[in-house]
Scaffold this motif. Structure first.
Motif, PDB file in Angstrom:
ATOM      1  N   PHE A  40      37.866   5.917   9.160  1.00  0.00           N
ATOM      2  CA  PHE A  40      37.026   7.086   8.920  1.00  0.00           C
ATOM      3  C   PHE A  40      35.572   6.788   9.274  1.00  0.00           C
ATOM      4  CE2 PHE A  40      34.466  10.080   6.567  1.00  0.00           C
ATOM      5  CZ  PHE A  40      35.170  11.270   6.668  1.00  0.00           C
ATOM      6  N   GLY A  41      35.090   5.605   8.881  1.00  0.00           N
ATOM      7  CA  GLY A  41      33.713   5.239   9.173  1.00  0.00           C
ATOM      8  C   GLY A  41      33.426   5.202  10.659  1.00  0.00           C
ATOM      9  N   ASN A  42      34.334   4.612  11.433  1.00  0.00           N
ATOM     10  CA  ASN A  42      34.172   4.562  12.886  1.00  0.00           C
ATOM     11  C   ASN A  42      34.242   5.959  13.502  1.00  0.00           C
ATOM     12  OD1 ASN A  42      33.848   1.746  13.252  1.00  0.00           O
ATOM     13  ND2 ASN A  42      36.052   1.421  13.061  1.00  0.00           N
ATOM     14  N   ALA A  43      35.174   6.774  12.976  1.00  0.00           N
ATOM     15  CA  ALA A  43      35.345   8.125  13.512  1.00  0.00           C
ATOM     16  C   ALA A  43      34.128   8.999  13.215  1.00  0.00           C
ATOM     17  CB  ALA A  43      36.608   8.752  12.924  1.00  0.00           C
ATOM     18  N   LEU A  44      33.627   8.915  11.993  1.00  0.00           N
ATOM     19  CA  LEU A  44      32.456   9.713  11.632  1.00  0.00           C
ATOM     20  C   LEU A  44      31.265   9.329  12.507  1.00  0.00           C
ATOM     21  CD1 LEU A  44      31.055  11.787   9.833  1.00  0.00           C
ATOM     22  CD2 LEU A  44      30.597   9.936   8.199  1.00  0.00           C
ATOM     23  N   GLN A  45      31.092   8.048  12.725  1.00  0.00           N
ATOM     24  CA  GLN A  45      30.000   7.572  13.574  1.00  0.00           C
ATOM     25  C   GLN A  45      30.129   8.150  14.988  1.00  0.00           C
ATOM     26  OE1 GLN A  45      29.694   3.218  14.501  1.00  0.00           O
ATOM     27  NE2 GLN A  45      27.804   3.368  13.314  1.00  0.00           N
ATOM     28  N   LYS A  46      31.365   8.233  15.464  1.00  0.00           N
ATOM     29  CA  LYS A  46      31.594   8.738  16.817  1.00  0.00           C
ATOM     30  C   LYS A  46      31.306  10.236  16.934  1.00  0.00           C
ATOM     31  CE  LYS A  46      34.627   8.234  20.730  1.00  0.00           C
ATOM     32  NZ  LYS A  46      35.720   7.432  21.312  1.00  0.00           N
ATOM     33  N   THR A  47      31.492  10.983  15.836  1.00  0.00           N
ATOM     34  CA  THR A  47      31.255  12.432  15.886  1.00  0.00           C
ATOM     35  C   THR A  47      29.785  12.770  16.059  1.00  0.00           C
ATOM     36  OG1 THR A  47      30.947  12.694  13.484  1.00  0.00           O
ATOM     37  CG2 THR A  47      33.219  12.858  14.347  1.00  0.00           C
ATOM     38  N   GLY A  48      28.914  11.894  15.579  1.00  0.00           N
ATOM     39  CA  GLY A  48      27.487  12.205  15.607  1.00  0.00           C
ATOM     40  C   GLY A  48      27.042  13.106  14.480  1.00  0.00           C
ATOM     41  N   ILE A  49      27.960  13.448  13.578  1.00  0.00           N
ATOM     42  CA  ILE A  49      27.621  14.289  12.434  1.00  0.00           C
ATOM     43  C   ILE A  49      26.748  13.504  11.459  1.00  0.00           C
ATOM     44  CG2 ILE A  49      28.571  15.506  10.415  1.00  0.00           C
ATOM     45  CD1 ILE A  49      31.079  16.053  12.106  1.00  0.00           C
ATOM     46  N   ASN A  50      25.706  14.140  10.982  1.00  0.00           N
ATOM     47  CA  ASN A  50      24.821  13.501  10.009  1.00  0.00           C
ATOM     48  C   ASN A  50      25.599  13.198   8.733  1.00  0.00           C
ATOM     49  OD1 ASN A  50      22.866  13.020   7.921  1.00  0.00           O
ATOM     50  ND2 ASN A  50      21.326  14.051   9.157  1.00  0.00           N
ATOM     51  N   ARG A  51      25.583  11.948   8.320  1.00  0.00           N
ATOM     52  CA  ARG A  51      26.308  11.532   7.111  1.00  0.00           C
ATOM     53  C   ARG A  51      25.973  12.404   5.916  1.00  0.00           C
ATOM     54  NH1 ARG A  51      28.161  11.276   2.899  1.00  0.00           N
ATOM     55  NH2 ARG A  51      28.518   9.503   1.522  1.00  0.00           N
ATOM     56  N   ASP A  52      24.723  12.809   5.792  1.00  0.00           N
ATOM     57  CA  ASP A  52      24.293  13.579   4.617  1.00  0.00           C
ATOM     58  C   ASP A  52      24.865  14.993   4.597  1.00  0.00           C
ATOM     59  OD1 ASP A  52      22.835  11.402   3.786  1.00  0.00           O
ATOM     60  OD2 ASP A  52      20.955  12.104   4.670  1.00  0.00           O
ATOM     61  N   ASN A  53      25.477  15.418   5.695  1.00  0.00           N
ATOM     62  CA  ASN A  53      26.016  16.778   5.776  1.00  0.00           C
ATOM     63  C   ASN A  53      27.469  16.883   5.323  1.00  0.00           C
ATOM     64  OD1 ASN A  53      23.598  17.722   6.733  1.00  0.00           O
ATOM     65  ND2 ASN A  53      24.197  17.676   8.887  1.00  0.00           N
ATOM     66  N   ILE A  54      28.079  15.761   4.955  1.00  0.00           N
ATOM     67  CA  ILE A  54      29.444  15.798   4.437  1.00  0.00           C
ATOM     68  C   ILE A  54      29.502  15.046   3.108  1.00  0.00           C
ATOM     69  CG2 ILE A  54      30.414  15.903   6.772  1.00  0.00           C
ATOM     70  CD1 ILE A  54      31.358  13.005   6.326  1.00  0.00           C
ATOM     71  N   LYS A  55      30.592  15.263   2.380  1.00  0.00           N
ATOM     72  CA  LYS A  55      30.806  14.598   1.099  1.00  0.00           C
ATOM     73  C   LYS A  55      32.013  13.666   1.227  1.00  0.00           C
ATOM     74  CE  LYS A  55      27.651  17.205  -0.871  1.00  0.00           C
ATOM     75  NZ  LYS A  55      26.337  16.644  -1.252  1.00  0.00           N
ATOM     76  N   ILE A  56      31.806  12.416   0.862  1.00  0.00           N
ATOM     77  CA  ILE A  56      32.876  11.425   0.949  1.00  0.00           C
ATOM     78  C   ILE A  56      33.201  10.904  -0.448  1.00  0.00           C
ATOM     79  CG2 ILE A  56      33.583   9.188   1.859  1.00  0.00           C
ATOM     80  CD1 ILE A  56      31.641   9.591   4.167  1.00  0.00           C
ATOM     81  N   PHE A 102      46.509   7.697  13.155  1.00  0.00           N
ATOM     82  CA  PHE A 102      45.493   8.241  14.054  1.00  0.00           C
ATOM     83  C   PHE A 102      44.649   7.146  14.694  1.00  0.00           C
ATOM     84  CE2 PHE A 102      44.787  12.774  12.164  1.00  0.00           C
ATOM     85  CZ  PHE A 102      45.936  13.200  12.801  1.00  0.00           C
ATOM     86  N   SER A 103      44.218   7.438  15.909  1.00  0.00           N
ATOM     87  CA  SER A 103      43.214   6.605  16.570  1.00  0.00           C
ATOM     88  C   SER A 103      41.834   7.050  16.081  1.00  0.00           C
ATOM     89  CB  SER A 103      43.299   6.782  18.084  1.00  0.00           C
ATOM     90  OG  SER A 103      42.942   8.115  18.440  1.00  0.00           O
ATOM     91  N   ILE A 104      40.812   6.304  16.461  1.00  0.00           N
ATOM     92  CA  ILE A 104      39.447   6.708  16.114  1.00  0.00           C
ATOM     93  C   ILE A 104      39.126   8.063  16.731  1.00  0.00           C
ATOM     94  CG2 ILE A 104      37.002   6.151  16.424  1.00  0.00           C
ATOM     95  CD1 ILE A 104      37.776   3.191  16.253  1.00  0.00           C
ATOM     96  N   ASP A 105      39.535   8.285  17.981  1.00  0.00           N
ATOM     97  CA  ASP A 105      39.273   9.561  18.646  1.00  0.00           C
ATOM     98  C   ASP A 105      39.964  10.726  17.938  1.00  0.00           C
ATOM     99  OD1 ASP A 105      37.651   8.451  20.571  1.00  0.00           O
ATOM    100  OD2 ASP A 105      39.241   8.251  22.073  1.00  0.00           O
ATOM    101  N   GLN A 106      41.216  10.533  17.557  1.00  0.00           N
ATOM    102  CA  GLN A 106      41.951  11.600  16.860  1.00  0.00           C
ATOM    103  C   GLN A 106      41.305  11.904  15.512  1.00  0.00           C
ATOM    104  OE1 GLN A 106      45.754   9.483  17.160  1.00  0.00           O
ATOM    105  NE2 GLN A 106      46.644  11.288  18.184  1.00  0.00           N
ATOM    106  N   SER A 107      40.887  10.873  14.815  1.00  0.00           N
ATOM    107  CA  SER A 107      40.223  11.072  13.523  1.00  0.00           C
ATOM    108  C   SER A 107      38.892  11.794  13.708  1.00  0.00           C
ATOM    109  CB  SER A 107      39.997   9.718  12.836  1.00  0.00           C
ATOM    110  OG  SER A 107      41.216   9.041  12.634  1.00  0.00           O
ATOM    111  N   ALA A 108      38.145  11.403  14.728  1.00  0.00           N
ATOM    112  CA  ALA A 108      36.858  12.048  15.006  1.00  0.00           C
ATOM    113  C   ALA A 108      37.058  13.526  15.334  1.00  0.00           C
ATOM    114  CB  ALA A 108      36.147  11.338  16.160  1.00  0.00           C
ATOM    115  N   ASP A 109      38.092  13.826  16.100  1.00  0.00           N
ATOM    116  CA  ASP A 109      38.370  15.222  16.449  1.00  0.00           C
ATOM    117  C   ASP A 109      38.657  16.051  15.203  1.00  0.00           C
ATOM    118  OD1 ASP A 109      38.007  14.751  19.136  1.00  0.00           O
ATOM    119  OD2 ASP A 109      40.148  14.541  19.586  1.00  0.00           O
ATOM    120  N   LEU A 110      39.462  15.507  14.275  1.00  0.00           N
ATOM    121  CA  LEU A 110      39.799  16.256  13.065  1.00  0.00           C
ATOM    122  C   LEU A 110      38.574  16.426  12.169  1.00  0.00           C
ATOM    123  CD1 LEU A 110      41.813  17.731  11.366  1.00  0.00           C
ATOM    124  CD2 LEU A 110      42.656  15.554  10.476  1.00  0.00           C
ATOM    125  N   ILE A 111      37.747  15.395  12.074  1.00  0.00           N
ATOM    126  CA  ILE A 111      36.515  15.515  11.289  1.00  0.00           C
ATOM    127  C   ILE A 111      35.641  16.629  11.859  1.00  0.00           C
ATOM    128  CG2 ILE A 111      34.339  14.382  10.661  1.00  0.00           C
ATOM    129  CD1 ILE A 111      35.905  11.728  10.566  1.00  0.00           C
TER     130      ILE A 111
END
Length: 285
Positions: free
Chosen positions: A54-70, A19-28
């Protein structure tokens, strides 16, 4: 019933879908919109690249880190820049784990890991040192909880006495039901721990032969009986034991993940559950 699922990232990297960063962000984002908030990583996945992806993709989503479990894993070394390992090696030393956690936090662009797993039972494990290492990581705020993968019942109990473990992540499926017979599931239930299971469908679909004709026929009949697909029946079978089972799904397709999650609404009868077990193991219970 609300699905308690973990989304695996094992197939996101170069050894899978690449996956690219964009594809990973979309799935997240797709998982997040379905309230699927738990993601399972492995530090060595994709030649040590998936955590960064994953770190780059999550950052791109704009989702608050505290709202997911890693969750992520450490303890296994393959050859990579900076290491001289020529073969697969286990390493649960304090120095290695601390270094790995610091690298993971940098890759994930976060200041904490929800669950850190020791990936596999190191035959040179020093329980005292590992317990101390976990305690230091917890007190520092870098890791909230700890777990292990594929530990024996004795090893799990021994480390759990040093520092509380959240789970023993194990392989469990109708095709590979060993955890029923070696008391791993029973132990986790007795200790009131969650049981994370990987490969919950076994190799049923990847095994091209599927030579167990009686099992194939029974699964087809039950799929019709419960108005479900065969993979939903396979997953529902793993959910029947009363041991707080949380499946880890390896699919990278959100529609397939949503369909699999419907297995939580299927309640196999006792007779059907035991019939499938009997056909799979070719034993009478």
């Amino acid at each position: 019933m609300k699905p308690d699922l973990v989304i695996s990232t094992m197939n996101w990297g170069t050894n899978g879908k690449n996956f690219s960063i964009d594809q990973s962000a979309d799935l997240i984002k797709e998982c997040y919109n379905e309230n699927l908030l738990k993601f399972d990583l492995v530090n060595i996945s994709g030649d040590y690249s998936v955590e960064n992806l994953f770190g780059n993709a999550l950052q791109k989503t704009g989702i608050n880190r505290d709202n997911i479990k890693i969750s992520t894993k450490c303890g296994i070394l393959y050859y990579q820049s900076g290491f001289n390992n020529k073969i697969k090696t286990y390493n649960t030393s304090k120095k290695h784990i601390i270094t790995t956690v610091d690298n993971t936090l940098q890759n994930l662009k976060t200041n904490y890991i929800d669950v850190l797993f020791i990936q596999g039972q190191d035959y040179l494990i020093n329980l005292e040192e590992l317990g101390t290492t976990f305690t230091e990581l917890k007190l520092s705020g870098k890791v909230k909880y700890f777990g292990v993968c594929n530990f024996s019942t004795f090893a799990f109990d021994a480390l759990n006495k040093k520092i509380p473990l959240i789970t023993n992540q194990i392989e469990f499926s109708l095709i590979k039901p060993l955890a029923l017979f070696n008391e791993t599931l029973l132990q986790l239930g007795y200790l009131n721990k969650k049981t994370q299971i990987y490969s919950p469908l076994g190799n049923y679909f990847s095994n091209k032969t599927n030579s167990n004709q009686k099992l194939n026929e029974a699964l087809a009949v039950m799929a019709k009986k419960y108005d479900a697909s065969i993979n939903q029946i396979l997953l529902a079978w793993t959910l029947k034991p009363p041991y707080k089972i949380t499946p880890i799904l390896g699919s990278t397709n959100i529609e397939r993940i949503k369909l699999q999650s419907k297995a939580f609404n299927i309640k196999l009868s006792l007779e059907d559950w035991y019939k499938l077990l009997e056909l799979s193991t070719e034993k009478t219970f």
